[in-house]
Design an enzyme around this catalytic site. Structure first.
Site, PDB file in Angstrom:
ATOM      1  N   ASP A   1      -8.552  -0.797   5.600  1.00 60.91           N
ATOM      2  CA  ASP A   1      -8.431   0.420   6.407  1.00 60.91           C
ATOM      3  C   ASP A   1      -8.103   1.661   5.590  1.00 60.91           C
ATOM      4  O   ASP A   1      -8.452   2.777   5.971  1.00 60.91           O
ATOM      5  CB  ASP A   1      -7.301   0.242   7.429  1.00 60.91           C
ATOM      6  CG  ASP A   1      -5.970  -0.021   6.723  1.00 60.91           C
ATOM      7  OD1 ASP A   1      -5.866  -1.051   6.029  1.00 60.91           O
ATOM      8  OD2 ASP A   1      -5.055   0.821   6.829  1.00 60.91           O
TER       9      ASP A   1
ATOM     10  N   THR B   1      -0.262   1.258   6.844  1.00 59.58           N
ATOM     11  CA  THR B   1      -0.218   0.099   5.955  1.00 59.58           C
ATOM     12  C   THR B   1      -0.044  -1.161   6.780  1.00 59.58           C
ATOM     13  O   THR B   1       0.636  -1.148   7.802  1.00 59.58           O
ATOM     14  CB  THR B   1       0.914   0.234   4.918  1.00 59.58           C
ATOM     15  OG1 THR B   1       1.034  -1.007   4.217  1.00 59.58           O
ATOM     16  CG2 THR B   1       2.251   0.574   5.546  1.00 59.58           C
ATOM     17  N   GLY B   2      -0.699  -2.232   6.356  1.00 55.72           N
ATOM     18  CA  GLY B   2      -0.661  -3.483   7.102  1.00 55.72           C
ATOM     19  C   GLY B   2      -2.018  -4.140   6.993  1.00 55.72           C
ATOM     20  O   GLY B   2      -2.880  -3.647   6.248  1.00 55.72           O
TER      21      GLY B   2
ATOM     22  N   GLY C   1      -5.560  -4.603   7.223  1.00 59.78           N
ATOM     23  CA  GLY C   1      -6.543  -3.566   7.498  1.00 59.78           C
ATOM     24  C   GLY C   1      -7.535  -3.897   8.586  1.00 59.78           C
ATOM     25  O   GLY C   1      -8.001  -2.994   9.292  1.00 59.78           O
TER      26      GLY C   1
ATOM     27  N   THR D   1       0.858  -1.179   0.000  1.00 57.46           N
ATOM     28  CA  THR D   1       0.000   0.000   0.000  1.00 57.46           C
ATOM     29  C   THR D   1       0.896   1.231   0.000  1.00 57.46           C
ATOM     30  O   THR D   1       1.993   1.194   0.553  1.00 57.46           O
ATOM     31  CB  THR D   1      -0.870  -0.036   1.282  1.00 57.46           C
ATOM     32  OG1 THR D   1      -1.791  -1.102   1.140  1.00 57.46           O
ATOM     33  CG2 THR D   1      -1.597   1.261   1.536  1.00 57.46           C
TER      34      THR D   1
ATOM     35  N   ARG E   1     -14.472  -6.594  -0.337  1.00 57.17           N
ATOM     36  CA  ARG E   1     -13.817  -6.291   0.936  1.00 57.17           C
ATOM     37  C   ARG E   1     -13.155  -4.909   0.865  1.00 57.17           C
ATOM     38  O   ARG E   1     -12.486  -4.565  -0.098  1.00 57.17           O
ATOM     39  CB  ARG E   1     -12.768  -7.364   1.236  1.00 57.17           C
ATOM     40  CG  ARG E   1     -11.917  -7.119   2.491  1.00 57.17           C
ATOM     41  CD  ARG E   1     -10.608  -6.443   2.182  1.00 57.17           C
ATOM     42  NE  ARG E   1      -9.725  -6.397   3.345  1.00 57.17           N
ATOM     43  CZ  ARG E   1      -8.618  -5.674   3.397  1.00 57.17           C
ATOM     44  NH1 ARG E   1      -8.255  -4.943   2.370  1.00 57.17           N
ATOM     45  NH2 ARG E   1      -7.869  -5.677   4.462  1.00 57.17           N
ATOM     46  N   VAL E   2     -13.348  -4.115   1.893  1.00 53.11           N
ATOM     47  CA  VAL E   2     -12.689  -2.809   1.977  1.00 53.11           C
ATOM     48  C   VAL E   2     -11.814  -2.815   3.223  1.00 53.11           C
ATOM     49  O   VAL E   2     -12.259  -3.211   4.300  1.00 53.11           O
ATOM     50  CB  VAL E   2     -13.722  -1.663   2.058  1.00 53.11           C
ATOM     51  CG1 VAL E   2     -13.016  -0.323   2.199  1.00 53.11           C
ATOM     52  CG2 VAL E   2     -14.615  -1.664   0.822  1.00 53.11           C
TER      53      VAL E   2
END
Ligand code: ASP
Length: 323
Positions: A219, A239-240, A242, A188, A216-217
């Site tokens: 963070d 980032t990571g 979510g 990201t 799917r959404v």
């Protein structure tokens, strides 16, 4: 007049040695592309959009071209941008036909809405004059290979390995990655800037997680989760995985640490990552800037690709964090 600053990231994970240079070079290029203009008075909001554009166009990262494929083998992009001066926020999710979803998010800011998804976001983008592209143009060979590898493992879900677990009686909750994939490719991208007028802005753009369920959404496009900016405190991009970052509203929490405890951005970033790990066993990275122009970078993954403009001139770019 404030001295401008800009920091960008290109994902937090175990970046393989043979891909580290590309990650570092790409982050440096994103800072380099806007640093001069930012110093000449470009608003922070425009600087973060343009820096993210550079990273979206770079196939190295999980954003724009090069994004990961979902469980249907398709790309769905999420992005957000926030203006710390007004707290205006724009976001899009699950867009498939645009190289620069952050540009659509920026246009959303000019409407009465904050967040558009899927077909509605795409229609809005076209009506706003943003050129659509063939989704196939976003797909890179590397991600097709990964998709085929993951699909071959029956029943494999990237998310299973990171599903938050209940905290045990002694307070330890470590669901550190347990699956066959301890470190899934991620990348990201995000940027945070402070401009000469003292305004802070943040932006984040992503293809999400590999093999994610369609629709799917994560963070990244959620206000206060993956993206946040407030002139009164600072700005941050995360980032990571979510699902954890959403639960602790990690970027908003990080900015609050600047206010409440008077933490430095490095301390605030560390506290936010600690919060994520303590509460939901999450793994992530975070970049920050406070209103005084101090940078913060932290991760509890092995690496976070990042770069920032140095006050005295030059650009610092690395995948390791100076601790
Ligand atoms: N945070 C992104 C998501 O969960 C993924 C990433 O940062 O690599 O959608």
């Amino acid at each position: 007049m404030t001295e401008p600053r800009i920091i960008v990231h290109g994902g937090a994970w175990t970046i393989p040695a043979d891909r580290q240079k590309a990650h570092i070079d790409g982050c440096r290029a994103a800072v380099d592309a806007v640093w001069g203009e930012l110093q000449r008075g470009m608003p922070a909001l425009e600087a973060v959009r343009l820096a993210v554009n550079v990273l979206e166009a770079d196939p190295t990262y999980d954003a724009g071209r090069g994004a990961v494929l979902n469980a249907d083998g398709q790309i769905e992009l999420d992005a957000a941008i926030m203006d710390g001066a007004t707290l205006n926020f724009g976001a899009v999710a699950a867009v498939r036909s645009f190289l620069h979803p952050v540009d659509i998010a920026r246009k959303v800011m000019d409407t009465e809405f904050c967040f558009l998804v899927g077909e509605g976001a795409e229609r809005f983008a076209r009506e706003s004059g943003i050129a659509a592209i063939d989704p196939a143009e976003l797909v890179v060979e590397r991600e097709v290979r990964l998709f085929n590898e993951l699909r071959a493992r029956a029943g494999f879900s990237t998310h299973d390995a990171f599903r938050p677990q209940a905290v045990t009686a002694d307070g330890t909750a470590c669901n550190c990655p347990v699956g066959p994939e301890p470190a899934m490719p991620k990348g990201t991208v995000g940027a945070v800037a402070l401009d000469a007028a003292g305004n802070i802005a943040a932006a984040t753009s992503t293809g999400g997680t590999p093999m994610k369920r369609p629709g799917r959404v994560g963070d990244s496009p959620l206000c206060g989760a993956g993206t946040y900016a407030d002139n009164e405190t600072g700005g941050a991009s995360a980032t990571g995985f979510g699902e954890g970052i959403i639960r602790v509203l990690m970027t908003r929490s990080a900015c609050d640490f600047l206010r409440d405890g008077g933490a430095s951005p490095d301390e605030a970033a560390r506290k936010a990552i600690d919060l994520l790990h303590r509460r939901v066993s999450g793994h992530a990275g975070l970049i920050m800037l406070d209103r005084h122009g101090r940078y913060g970078v932290h991760c509890n993954t092995e690496h976070i690709a990042h770069a920032y403009a140095l006050p005295g001139g030059g650009i610092h770019a690395d995948v390791d964090v100076r601790r």
